[in-house]
Design a protein around this motif. Structure first.
Motif, mmCIF file in Angstrom:
data_model
loop_
_atom_site.group_PDB
_atom_site.id
_atom_site.type_symbol
_atom_site.label_atom_id
_atom_site.label_comp_id
_atom_site.label_asym_id
_atom_site.label_seq_id
_atom_site.Cartn_x
_atom_site.Cartn_y
_atom_site.Cartn_z
ATOM 1 N N LYS A 74 0.831 -1.207 0.000
ATOM 2 C CA LYS A 74 0.000 0.000 0.000
ATOM 3 C C LYS A 74 0.864 1.255 0.000
ATOM 4 C CE LYS A 74 -3.989 -2.097 2.215
ATOM 5 N NZ LYS A 74 -4.808 -2.144 3.423
ATOM 6 N N LEU A 75 1.979 1.206 0.711
ATOM 7 C CA LEU A 75 2.897 2.341 0.703
ATOM 8 C C LEU A 75 3.458 2.575 -0.697
ATOM 9 C CD1 LEU A 75 4.946 1.932 3.994
ATOM 10 C CD2 LEU A 75 3.496 3.841 3.368
ATOM 11 N N ASN A 76 3.804 1.494 -1.381
ATOM 12 C CA ASN A 76 4.333 1.626 -2.737
ATOM 13 C C ASN A 76 3.276 2.163 -3.697
ATOM 14 O OD1 ASN A 76 6.935 0.844 -2.159
ATOM 15 N ND2 ASN A 76 6.539 -1.311 -2.562
ATOM 16 N N LYS A 77 2.031 1.724 -3.547
ATOM 17 C CA LYS A 77 0.957 2.242 -4.407
ATOM 18 C C LYS A 77 0.741 3.727 -4.151
ATOM 19 C CE LYS A 77 -0.204 -1.671 -6.277
ATOM 20 N NZ LYS A 77 0.368 -2.018 -7.547
ATOM 21 N N ALA A 78 0.726 4.119 -2.875
ATOM 22 C CA ALA A 78 0.548 5.536 -2.536
ATOM 23 C C ALA A 78 1.715 6.366 -3.066
ATOM 24 C CB ALA A 78 0.421 5.706 -1.028
ATOM 25 N N ALA A 79 2.933 5.850 -2.926
ATOM 26 C CA ALA A 79 4.106 6.565 -3.415
ATOM 27 C C ALA A 79 4.059 6.689 -4.942
ATOM 28 C CB ALA A 79 5.381 5.852 -2.978
ATOM 29 N N LEU A 93 7.619 9.555 2.404
ATOM 30 C CA LEU A 93 6.857 8.366 2.026
ATOM 31 C C LEU A 93 7.739 7.348 1.303
ATOM 32 C CD1 LEU A 93 4.048 7.023 1.951
ATOM 33 C CD2 LEU A 93 3.724 8.115 -0.264
ATOM 34 N N HIS A 94 8.603 7.808 0.426
ATOM 35 C CA HIS A 94 9.506 6.894 -0.285
ATOM 36 C C HIS A 94 10.530 6.270 0.659
ATOM 37 C CE1 HIS A 94 8.560 6.708 -4.520
ATOM 38 N NE2 HIS A 94 8.256 7.993 -4.495
ATOM 39 N N ILE A 95 10.998 7.033 1.627
ATOM 40 C CA ILE A 95 11.958 6.476 2.587
ATOM 41 C C ILE A 95 11.296 5.384 3.421
ATOM 42 C CG2 ILE A 95 13.324 7.010 4.643
ATOM 43 C CD1 ILE A 95 13.902 9.751 3.328
ATOM 44 N N VAL A 96 10.088 5.635 3.888
ATOM 45 C CA VAL A 96 9.364 4.628 4.678
ATOM 46 C C VAL A 96 9.058 3.401 3.825
ATOM 47 C CG1 VAL A 96 7.197 4.171 5.905
ATOM 48 C CG2 VAL A 96 8.412 6.315 6.283
ATOM 49 N N GLY A 141 12.286 1.759 -7.619
ATOM 50 C CA GLY A 141 11.350 2.881 -7.698
ATOM 51 C C GLY A 141 11.458 3.810 -6.514
ATOM 52 N N ASN A 142 11.632 3.237 -5.331
ATOM 53 C CA ASN A 142 11.750 4.075 -4.144
ATOM 54 C C ASN A 142 13.050 4.872 -4.148
ATOM 55 O OD1 ASN A 142 9.283 3.429 -2.882
ATOM 56 N ND2 ASN A 142 10.114 1.482 -2.249
ATOM 57 N N ILE A 143 14.116 4.273 -4.623
ATOM 58 C CA ILE A 143 15.385 4.995 -4.691
ATOM 59 C C ILE A 143 15.290 6.144 -5.696
ATOM 60 C CG2 ILE A 143 17.801 4.795 -5.386
ATOM 61 C CD1 ILE A 143 17.751 1.976 -4.131
ATOM 62 N N LEU A 144 14.695 5.888 -6.857
ATOM 63 C CA LEU A 144 14.507 6.956 -7.839
ATOM 64 C C LEU A 144 13.600 8.054 -7.296
ATOM 65 C CD1 LEU A 144 14.103 4.902 -11.126
ATOM 66 C CD2 LEU A 144 15.997 6.407 -10.526
ATOM 67 N N GLY A 145 12.579 7.661 -6.546
ATOM 68 C CA GLY A 145 11.686 8.646 -5.936
ATOM 69 C C GLY A 145 12.399 9.497 -4.903
ATOM 70 N N ILE A 146 13.240 8.868 -4.101
ATOM 71 C CA ILE A 146 14.004 9.616 -3.102
ATOM 72 C C ILE A 146 14.914 10.629 -3.790
ATOM 73 C CG2 ILE A 146 15.856 9.397 -1.387
ATOM 74 C CD1 ILE A 146 14.519 6.718 -0.565
ATOM 75 N N ILE A 147 15.596 10.204 -4.838
ATOM 76 C CA ILE A 147 16.501 11.108 -5.552
ATOM 77 C C ILE A 147 15.719 12.244 -6.217
ATOM 78 C CG2 ILE A 147 18.137 11.281 -7.471
ATOM 79 C CD1 ILE A 147 18.939 8.345 -6.809
ATOM 80 N N LEU A 196 12.742 11.852 -13.094
ATOM 81 C CA LEU A 196 13.004 10.825 -12.086
ATOM 82 C C LEU A 196 11.725 10.336 -11.413
ATOM 83 C CD1 LEU A 196 16.288 12.194 -10.512
ATOM 84 C CD2 LEU A 196 16.009 10.131 -11.881
ATOM 85 N N THR A 197 10.761 11.231 -11.183
ATOM 86 C CA THR A 197 9.522 10.779 -10.556
ATOM 87 C C THR A 197 8.651 9.976 -11.520
ATOM 88 O OG1 THR A 197 8.498 12.938 -10.973
ATOM 89 C CG2 THR A 197 9.436 12.572 -8.785
ATOM 90 N N ILE A 198 8.738 10.248 -12.818
ATOM 91 C CA ILE A 198 8.023 9.405 -13.782
ATOM 92 C C ILE A 198 8.600 7.993 -13.755
ATOM 93 C CG2 ILE A 198 7.648 8.984 -16.249
ATOM 94 C CD1 ILE A 198 7.431 12.029 -16.581
ATOM 95 N N LEU A 199 9.918 7.893 -13.798
ATOM 96 C CA LEU A 199 10.559 6.580 -13.708
ATOM 97 C C LEU A 199 10.254 5.905 -12.374
ATOM 98 C CD1 LEU A 199 14.027 7.402 -15.292
ATOM 99 C CD2 LEU A 199 12.189 6.038 -16.297
ATOM 100 N N SER A 200 10.244 6.685 -11.317
ATOM 101 C CA SER A 200 9.925 6.143 -10.004
ATOM 102 C C SER A 200 8.508 5.585 -9.959
ATOM 103 C CB SER A 200 10.093 7.230 -8.941
ATOM 104 O OG SER A 200 9.633 6.786 -7.700
ATOM 105 N N ALA A 201 7.571 6.308 -10.554
ATOM 106 C CA ALA A 201 6.178 5.828 -10.570
ATOM 107 C C ALA A 201 6.072 4.511 -11.322
ATOM 108 C CB ALA A 201 5.274 6.878 -11.207
ATOM 109 N N VAL A 202 6.780 4.407 -12.438
ATOM 110 C CA VAL A 202 6.730 3.169 -13.226
ATOM 111 C C VAL A 202 7.273 1.999 -12.406
ATOM 112 C CG1 VAL A 202 7.704 1.997 -15.240
ATOM 113 C CG2 VAL A 202 6.806 4.310 -15.457
ATOM 114 N N PHE A 203 8.449 2.182 -11.819
ATOM 115 C CA PHE A 203 9.070 1.088 -11.077
ATOM 116 C C PHE A 203 8.355 0.802 -9.758
ATOM 117 C CE2 PHE A 203 12.827 2.153 -13.718
ATOM 118 C CZ PHE A 203 13.039 0.901 -14.249
ATOM 119 N N THR A 204 7.819 1.819 -9.103
ATOM 120 C CA THR A 204 7.138 1.610 -7.827
ATOM 121 C C THR A 204 5.794 0.915 -8.021
ATOM 122 O OG1 THR A 204 8.190 3.586 -6.939
ATOM 123 C CG2 THR A 204 6.319 2.739 -5.738
#
Length: 123
Positions: free
Chosen positions: A5-10, A62-65, A79-85, A104-112
């Motif tokens: 659920k955290l990954n979906k929200a992120a 949220l990405h760190i958690v 995805g979380n690492i890309l989101g953090i960056i 980076l957030t587009i890539l993060s959304a895809v991978f997350t």
């Protein structure tokens, strides 16, 4: 809240963030020019900038958690690492580097949102 659920929200917030980061530079410059031409004060531009910075800070936390919770469950953390960056770049450098944060957030959304499990034995 479990890691999925955290990954979906992120991932959902990453999609929203990528749109916001794309339009942020245009909106902030437009608001600044409008205020300079009319009132001479920059209160709404500062408020808008602060809202975007708070949003990026919330997404960063949220990405760190999600990263911490996903690692023991064997969920890929790319995805979380890309989101953090991406969110950290926007938080530290602002709308000037919004296009980098957007990519980076587009890539993060895809991978997350992909939510891949690691193969057995590779944890």
């Amino acid at each position: 809240m479990d890691a999925l659920k955290l990954n979906k929200a992120a991932g959902i917030l990453d999609i929203i963030a990528s749109v916001l980061y794309f339009i942020a530079i245009f909106v902030l410059v437009g608001a600044a020019v409008n205020e300079a031409m009319t009132t001479g004060q920059t209160s709404s531009t500062e408020m808008l900038r602060n809202v975007l910075l708070v949003f990026s800070a919330v997404c960063l936390v949220l990405h760190i958690v999600a990263l911490v919770k996903s690692k023991p469950l064997g969920i890929k953390i790319t995805g979380n690492i890309l989101g953090i960056i991406g969110h950290a770049i926007y938080l530290l450098l602002g709308a000037l580097f919004g296009w980098v944060a957007m990519i980076l957030t587009i890539l993060s959304a895809v991978f997350t949102l992909k939510d891949n499990k690691l193969p057995e034995g590779t944890k």
